[in-house]
Scaffold this motif. Sequence first.
Motif, PDB file in Angstrom:
ATOM      1  N   ASP A  54       0.829  -1.198   0.000  1.00  0.00           N
ATOM      2  CA  ASP A  54       0.000   0.000   0.000  1.00  0.00           C
ATOM      3  C   ASP A  54       0.868   1.255   0.000  1.00  0.00           C
ATOM      4  OD1 ASP A  54      -2.298  -1.518   0.077  1.00  0.00           O
ATOM      5  OD2 ASP A  54      -2.614  -1.278   2.236  1.00  0.00           O
ATOM      6  N   GLY A  55       0.560   2.154  -0.918  1.00  0.00           N
ATOM      7  CA  GLY A  55       1.256   3.432  -0.959  1.00  0.00           C
ATOM      8  C   GLY A  55       2.419   3.499  -1.918  1.00  0.00           C
ATOM      9  N   VAL A  56       2.788   2.379  -2.544  1.00  0.00           N
ATOM     10  CA  VAL A  56       3.953   2.387  -3.438  1.00  0.00           C
ATOM     11  C   VAL A  56       3.722   3.296  -4.639  1.00  0.00           C
ATOM     12  CG1 VAL A  56       5.226   0.982  -5.109  1.00  0.00           C
ATOM     13  CG2 VAL A  56       4.948   0.183  -2.766  1.00  0.00           C
ATOM     14  N   GLY A  57       2.580   3.167  -5.287  1.00  0.00           N
ATOM     15  CA  GLY A  57       2.316   3.981  -6.467  1.00  0.00           C
ATOM     16  C   GLY A  57       2.370   5.462  -6.173  1.00  0.00           C
ATOM     17  N   GLU A  58       1.744   5.869  -5.088  1.00  0.00           N
ATOM     18  CA  GLU A  58       1.726   7.283  -4.699  1.00  0.00           C
ATOM     19  C   GLU A  58       3.137   7.777  -4.374  1.00  0.00           C
ATOM     20  OE1 GLU A  58      -2.228   5.442  -3.450  1.00  0.00           O
ATOM     21  OE2 GLU A  58      -0.114   4.873  -3.535  1.00  0.00           O
ATOM     22  N   MET A  59       3.919   6.957  -3.694  1.00  0.00           N
ATOM     23  CA  MET A  59       5.292   7.341  -3.343  1.00  0.00           C
ATOM     24  C   MET A  59       6.127   7.544  -4.604  1.00  0.00           C
ATOM     25  SD  MET A  59       8.127   5.234  -1.095  1.00  0.00           S
ATOM     26  CE  MET A  59       8.093   3.840  -2.252  1.00  0.00           C
ATOM     27  N   LEU A  60       6.060   6.619  -5.539  1.00  0.00           N
ATOM     28  CA  LEU A  60       6.857   6.733  -6.755  1.00  0.00           C
ATOM     29  C   LEU A  60       6.435   7.946  -7.591  1.00  0.00           C
ATOM     30  CD1 LEU A  60       7.052   2.973  -7.807  1.00  0.00           C
ATOM     31  CD2 LEU A  60       8.823   4.333  -6.666  1.00  0.00           C
ATOM     32  N   THR A  61       5.134   8.173  -7.681  1.00  0.00           N
ATOM     33  CA  THR A  61       4.649   9.346  -8.415  1.00  0.00           C
ATOM     34  C   THR A  61       5.170  10.630  -7.790  1.00  0.00           C
ATOM     35  OG1 THR A  61       2.643   8.206  -9.134  1.00  0.00           O
ATOM     36  CG2 THR A  61       2.580  10.608  -9.123  1.00  0.00           C
ATOM     37  N   ASP A  62       5.129  10.710  -6.468  1.00  0.00           N
ATOM     38  CA  ASP A  62       5.610  11.892  -5.763  1.00  0.00           C
ATOM     39  C   ASP A  62       7.100  12.103  -5.999  1.00  0.00           C
ATOM     40  OD1 ASP A  62       5.570  14.091  -3.945  1.00  0.00           O
ATOM     41  OD2 ASP A  62       6.277  12.777  -2.352  1.00  0.00           O
ATOM     42  N   LEU A  63       7.880  11.030  -5.926  1.00  0.00           N
ATOM     43  CA  LEU A  63       9.323  11.143  -6.124  1.00  0.00           C
ATOM     44  C   LEU A  63       9.653  11.591  -7.548  1.00  0.00           C
ATOM     45  CD1 LEU A  63      10.513   7.971  -4.178  1.00  0.00           C
ATOM     46  CD2 LEU A  63      10.738  10.354  -3.439  1.00  0.00           C
ATOM     47  N   ARG A  64       8.927  11.067  -8.518  1.00  0.00           N
ATOM     48  CA  ARG A  64       9.149  11.487  -9.900  1.00  0.00           C
ATOM     49  C   ARG A  64       8.812  12.962 -10.080  1.00  0.00           C
ATOM     50  NH1 ARG A  64      10.599   8.050 -13.611  1.00  0.00           N
ATOM     51  NH2 ARG A  64       9.934   9.467 -15.265  1.00  0.00           N
ATOM     52  N   GLN A  65       7.726  13.395  -9.472  1.00  0.00           N
ATOM     53  CA  GLN A  65       7.329  14.797  -9.591  1.00  0.00           C
ATOM     54  C   GLN A  65       8.361  15.722  -8.953  1.00  0.00           C
ATOM     55  OE1 GLN A  65       3.392  14.763  -7.859  1.00  0.00           O
ATOM     56  NE2 GLN A  65       2.410  14.211  -9.799  1.00  0.00           N
ATOM     57  N   GLN A  66       9.069  15.213  -7.955  1.00  0.00           N
ATOM     58  CA  GLN A  66      10.120  16.007  -7.319  1.00  0.00           C
ATOM     59  C   GLN A  66      11.420  16.010  -8.116  1.00  0.00           C
ATOM     60  OE1 GLN A  66      10.614  15.690  -2.986  1.00  0.00           O
ATOM     61  NE2 GLN A  66       8.817  14.364  -2.951  1.00  0.00           N
ATOM     62  N   GLY A  67      11.488  15.214  -9.164  1.00  0.00           N
ATOM     63  CA  GLY A  67      12.643  15.252 -10.046  1.00  0.00           C
ATOM     64  C   GLY A  67      13.723  14.228  -9.789  1.00  0.00           C
ATOM     65  N   TYR A  68      13.474  13.264  -8.914  1.00  0.00           N
ATOM     66  CA  TYR A  68      14.464  12.212  -8.674  1.00  0.00           C
ATOM     67  C   TYR A  68      14.541  11.270  -9.875  1.00  0.00           C
ATOM     68  CZ  TYR A  68      14.391  13.460  -3.708  1.00  0.00           C
ATOM     69  OH  TYR A  68      14.489  14.126  -2.511  1.00  0.00           O
ATOM     70  N   PHE A  69      15.727  10.750 -10.143  1.00  0.00           N
ATOM     71  CA  PHE A  69      15.862   9.581 -10.998  1.00  0.00           C
ATOM     72  C   PHE A  69      15.488   8.356 -10.156  1.00  0.00           C
ATOM     73  CE2 PHE A  69      18.607  12.558 -13.185  1.00  0.00           C
ATOM     74  CZ  PHE A  69      18.400  12.254 -14.526  1.00  0.00           C
ATOM     75  N   LEU A  70      14.710   7.446 -10.735  1.00  0.00           N
ATOM     76  CA  LEU A  70      14.286   6.237 -10.033  1.00  0.00           C
ATOM     77  C   LEU A  70      14.727   5.008 -10.812  1.00  0.00           C
ATOM     78  CD1 LEU A  70      10.610   7.193  -9.041  1.00  0.00           C
ATOM     79  CD2 LEU A  70      12.720   7.550  -7.727  1.00  0.00           C
ATOM     80  N   ALA A  71      15.177   3.982 -10.081  1.00  0.00           N
ATOM     81  CA  ALA A  71      15.645   2.758 -10.724  1.00  0.00           C
ATOM     82  C   ALA A  71      15.284   1.549  -9.864  1.00  0.00           C
ATOM     83  CB  ALA A  71      17.153   2.817 -10.952  1.00  0.00           C
ATOM     84  N   VAL A  72      15.418   0.372 -10.462  1.00  0.00           N
ATOM     85  CA  VAL A  72      15.214  -0.903  -9.770  1.00  0.00           C
ATOM     86  C   VAL A  72      16.468  -1.745  -9.930  1.00  0.00           C
ATOM     87  CG1 VAL A  72      13.943  -3.096  -9.776  1.00  0.00           C
ATOM     88  CG2 VAL A  72      12.701  -0.947 -10.038  1.00  0.00           C
ATOM     89  N   ALA A  73      16.898  -2.374  -8.838  1.00  0.00           N
ATOM     90  CA  ALA A  73      17.971  -3.371  -8.853  1.00  0.00           C
ATOM     91  C   ALA A  73      17.429  -4.615  -8.171  1.00  0.00           C
ATOM     92  CB  ALA A  73      19.211  -2.857  -8.127  1.00  0.00           C
ATOM     93  N   THR A  74      17.276  -5.698  -8.906  1.00  0.00           N
ATOM     94  CA  THR A  74      16.534  -6.845  -8.396  1.00  0.00           C
ATOM     95  C   THR A  74      17.205  -8.169  -8.718  1.00  0.00           C
ATOM     96  OG1 THR A  74      14.404  -8.015  -8.533  1.00  0.00           O
ATOM     97  CG2 THR A  74      15.116  -6.840 -10.499  1.00  0.00           C
TER      98      THR A  74
END
Length: 219
Positions: A91-111
Amino acid sequence: MARKQFDLIVFDWDGTLMDSTSTIVRCIQAAARDLGLPVPDKTAASYVIGLGLHDAMQVAIPNVDPKFYPRIVERYRHHYLAQDMDLTLFDGVGEMLTDLRQQGYFLAVATGKNRVGLNRALHTSGLLSSFDATRCADETFSKPNPAMLHELTRELGQDMQRTLMIGDTTHDLQMAINAGAAGVAVEFGAHPVEELAALKPLYSAASIKSLHTWLDQHA
Protein backbone atom coordinates in the motif's frame (compact mmCIF):
# COMPACT_ATOMS: atom_id res chain seq x y z
CA MET A 1 11.56 21.68 -0.99
CA ALA A 2 15.07 21.34 -2.39
CA ARG A 3 16.56 17.86 -2.44
CA LYS A 4 18.99 17.37 0.41
CA GLN A 5 21.22 14.40 -0.32
CA PHE A 6 20.31 12.27 -3.35
CA ASP A 7 19.56 12.44 -7.05
CA LEU A 8 19.07 8.72 -7.79
CA ILE A 9 16.90 6.41 -5.68
CA VAL A 10 17.21 2.69 -6.44
CA PHE A 11 14.63 0.21 -5.16
CA ASP A 12 14.78 -3.52 -4.73
CA TRP A 13 11.59 -5.18 -5.98
CA ASP A 14 10.45 -8.28 -4.06
CA GLY A 15 9.72 -7.52 -0.42
CA THR A 16 10.38 -3.81 -0.95
CA LEU A 17 7.83 -2.64 -3.50
CA MET A 18 5.98 -5.91 -4.15
CA ASP A 19 4.40 -7.96 -1.35
CA SER A 20 5.88 -11.23 -2.57
CA THR A 21 8.12 -12.61 0.18
CA SER A 22 5.77 -15.30 1.49
CA THR A 23 4.93 -16.44 -2.04
CA ILE A 24 8.62 -16.78 -2.96
CA VAL A 25 9.29 -18.79 0.19
CA ARG A 26 6.43 -21.19 -0.56
CA CYS A 27 7.60 -21.63 -4.15
CA ILE A 28 11.17 -22.44 -3.11
CA GLN A 29 9.85 -25.00 -0.65
CA ALA A 30 7.50 -26.49 -3.24
CA ALA A 31 10.31 -26.80 -5.79
CA ALA A 32 12.42 -28.79 -3.32
CA ARG A 33 9.43 -30.92 -2.36
CA ASP A 34 8.68 -31.73 -6.02
CA LEU A 35 12.14 -33.22 -6.45
CA GLY A 36 12.31 -35.05 -3.13
CA LEU A 37 15.06 -32.75 -1.85
CA PRO A 38 15.46 -31.35 1.67
CA VAL A 39 12.87 -28.59 2.08
CA PRO A 40 14.39 -25.37 3.46
CA ASP A 41 12.60 -23.77 6.39
CA LYS A 42 11.13 -20.29 6.16
CA THR A 43 14.28 -18.63 7.49
CA ALA A 44 16.56 -20.31 4.97
CA ALA A 45 14.21 -19.68 2.05
CA SER A 46 13.70 -16.03 3.06
CA TYR A 47 17.42 -15.41 3.36
CA VAL A 48 18.07 -15.98 -0.35
CA ILE A 49 15.43 -13.56 -1.61
CA GLY A 50 17.18 -10.85 -3.59
CA LEU A 51 19.89 -13.12 -4.95
CA GLY A 52 19.87 -14.28 -8.55
CA LEU A 53 17.66 -17.35 -8.93
CA HIS A 54 20.42 -19.93 -9.50
CA ASP A 55 22.53 -18.51 -6.67
CA ALA A 56 19.47 -18.47 -4.43
CA MET A 57 18.69 -22.14 -4.97
CA GLN A 58 22.27 -23.17 -4.31
CA VAL A 59 22.22 -21.34 -0.98
CA ALA A 60 18.70 -22.35 0.08
CA ILE A 61 19.12 -26.02 -0.88
CA PRO A 62 22.84 -26.76 -0.46
CA ASN A 63 24.80 -30.00 -0.66
CA VAL A 64 22.81 -31.65 -3.42
CA ASP A 65 23.99 -32.97 -6.78
CA PRO A 66 24.60 -29.94 -9.06
CA LYS A 67 22.44 -31.57 -11.75
CA PHE A 68 19.40 -30.81 -9.60
CA TYR A 69 19.76 -27.01 -9.65
CA PRO A 70 18.41 -26.39 -13.17
CA ARG A 71 15.46 -28.63 -12.28
CA ILE A 72 14.91 -26.77 -8.99
CA VAL A 73 14.85 -23.48 -10.88
CA GLU A 74 12.36 -24.91 -13.39
CA ARG A 75 10.05 -26.13 -10.64
CA TYR A 76 10.33 -22.82 -8.78
CA ARG A 77 9.33 -20.92 -11.91
CA HIS A 78 6.42 -23.29 -12.47
CA HIS A 79 5.02 -22.56 -9.02
CA TYR A 80 5.80 -18.83 -9.07
CA LEU A 81 4.29 -18.14 -12.49
CA ALA A 82 1.07 -19.79 -11.35
CA GLN A 83 0.73 -17.13 -8.64
CA ASP A 84 2.58 -13.97 -9.62
CA MET A 85 -0.36 -12.36 -11.41
CA ASP A 86 -2.11 -12.23 -8.02
CA LEU A 87 0.74 -10.42 -6.24
CA THR A 88 0.20 -6.79 -5.27
CA LEU A 89 2.31 -3.77 -4.45
CA PHE A 90 2.53 -2.68 -0.84
CA ASP A 91 0.00 0.00 0.00
CA GLY A 92 1.26 3.43 -0.96
CA VAL A 93 3.95 2.39 -3.44
CA GLY A 94 2.32 3.98 -6.47
CA GLU A 95 1.73 7.28 -4.70
CA MET A 96 5.29 7.34 -3.34
CA LEU A 97 6.86 6.73 -6.76
CA THR A 98 4.65 9.35 -8.41
CA ASP A 99 5.61 11.89 -5.76
CA LEU A 100 9.32 11.14 -6.12
CA ARG A 101 9.15 11.49 -9.90
CA GLN A 102 7.33 14.80 -9.59
CA GLN A 103 10.12 16.01 -7.32
CA GLY A 104 12.64 15.25 -10.05
CA TYR A 105 14.46 12.21 -8.67
CA PHE A 106 15.86 9.58 -11.00
CA LEU A 107 14.29 6.24 -10.03
CA ALA A 108 15.64 2.76 -10.72
CA VAL A 109 15.21 -0.90 -9.77
CA ALA A 110 17.97 -3.37 -8.85
CA THR A 111 16.53 -6.84 -8.40
CA GLY A 112 17.37 -10.51 -8.14
CA LYS A 113 14.55 -11.22 -10.61
CA ASN A 114 15.41 -12.03 -14.20
CA ARG A 115 14.53 -9.61 -17.00
CA VAL A 116 11.44 -11.51 -18.13
CA GLY A 117 10.17 -11.69 -14.55
CA LEU A 118 10.73 -8.01 -13.82
CA ASN A 119 9.13 -6.88 -17.08
CA ARG A 120 6.13 -9.05 -16.31
CA ALA A 121 5.88 -7.58 -12.80
CA LEU A 122 6.26 -4.00 -14.03
CA HIS A 123 3.50 -4.58 -16.57
CA THR A 124 1.03 -6.21 -14.20
CA SER A 125 1.66 -3.59 -11.49
CA GLY A 126 1.30 -0.66 -13.87
CA LEU A 127 4.79 0.67 -13.12
CA LEU A 128 6.39 0.28 -16.56
CA SER A 129 6.86 4.04 -16.92
CA SER A 130 7.86 4.73 -13.30
CA PHE A 131 11.58 3.98 -13.57
CA ASP A 132 14.41 5.54 -15.54
CA ALA A 133 16.46 2.33 -15.56
CA THR A 134 16.34 -1.21 -14.19
CA ARG A 135 18.88 -3.96 -13.67
CA CYS A 136 18.28 -7.70 -13.16
CA ALA A 137 20.38 -10.56 -11.86
CA ASP A 138 20.53 -12.34 -15.22
CA GLU A 139 22.10 -9.24 -16.81
CA THR A 140 25.02 -8.74 -14.45
CA PHE A 141 26.46 -9.97 -11.14
CA SER A 142 24.05 -10.87 -8.35
CA LYS A 143 23.82 -8.91 -5.11
CA PRO A 144 25.75 -8.09 -2.96
CA ASN A 145 28.21 -7.50 -5.80
CA PRO A 146 28.05 -3.74 -6.50
CA ALA A 147 27.76 -4.16 -10.29
CA MET A 148 24.05 -3.31 -10.50
CA LEU A 149 24.56 0.04 -8.81
CA HIS A 150 27.69 0.81 -10.83
CA GLU A 151 25.84 0.07 -14.06
CA LEU A 152 22.75 2.08 -13.11
CA THR A 153 24.73 5.15 -12.10
CA ARG A 154 26.75 5.01 -15.33
CA GLU A 155 23.63 4.55 -17.47
CA LEU A 156 21.90 7.53 -15.85
CA GLY A 157 24.99 9.71 -15.49
CA GLN A 158 24.68 9.86 -11.71
CA ASP A 159 27.14 10.13 -8.81
CA MET A 160 27.33 7.11 -6.52
CA GLN A 161 27.68 9.39 -3.49
CA ARG A 162 24.27 10.88 -4.37
CA THR A 163 22.65 7.47 -4.88
CA LEU A 164 20.35 5.78 -2.36
CA MET A 165 19.61 2.04 -2.35
CA ILE A 166 16.40 0.90 -0.63
CA GLY A 167 15.79 -2.77 0.15
CA ASP A 168 14.48 -5.38 2.54
CA THR A 169 17.54 -7.64 2.71
CA THR A 170 21.10 -7.54 3.89
CA HIS A 171 22.04 -8.30 0.26
CA ASP A 172 20.63 -4.91 -0.74
CA LEU A 173 22.35 -3.00 2.04
CA GLN A 174 25.66 -4.80 1.55
CA MET A 175 25.50 -4.04 -2.17
CA ALA A 176 25.09 -0.35 -1.31
CA ILE A 177 28.07 -0.49 1.05
CA ASN A 178 30.19 -2.29 -1.55
CA ALA A 179 29.29 0.31 -4.17
CA GLY A 180 29.79 3.36 -1.96
CA ALA A 181 26.09 4.29 -2.02
CA ALA A 182 23.82 5.04 0.91
CA GLY A 183 21.31 2.46 2.11
CA VAL A 184 17.84 2.49 3.63
CA ALA A 185 16.15 -0.64 4.97
CA VAL A 186 12.51 -1.64 4.95
CA GLU A 187 11.36 -3.89 7.78
CA PHE A 188 8.41 -5.65 6.10
CA GLY A 189 10.29 -7.95 3.73
CA ALA A 190 12.55 -10.99 3.87
CA HIS A 191 15.28 -10.32 6.45
CA PRO A 192 14.98 -9.73 10.21
CA VAL A 193 15.16 -6.15 11.45
CA GLU A 194 18.17 -6.84 13.67
CA GLU A 195 20.19 -8.15 10.70
CA LEU A 196 19.31 -5.07 8.67
CA ALA A 197 20.21 -2.79 11.59
CA ALA A 198 23.66 -4.40 11.87
CA LEU A 199 24.54 -2.86 8.49
CA LYS A 200 23.70 0.64 9.79
CA PRO A 201 21.25 1.92 7.18
CA LEU A 202 20.43 5.62 7.22
CA TYR A 203 16.86 4.73 8.13
CA SER A 204 14.75 1.62 8.72
CA ALA A 205 11.15 1.97 7.57
CA ALA A 206 8.32 0.02 9.18
CA SER A 207 5.94 0.78 6.29
CA ILE A 208 5.79 2.38 2.87
CA LYS A 209 4.09 5.36 4.50
CA SER A 210 7.00 5.89 6.89
CA LEU A 211 9.49 5.39 4.04
CA HIS A 212 7.66 7.99 1.93
CA THR A 213 7.67 10.45 4.82
CA TRP A 214 11.39 9.95 5.48
CA LEU A 215 12.24 10.41 1.80
CA ASP A 216 10.23 13.64 1.67
CA GLN A 217 12.05 15.00 4.70
CA HIS A 218 15.59 13.69 4.23
CA ALA A 219 16.31 12.50 0.67
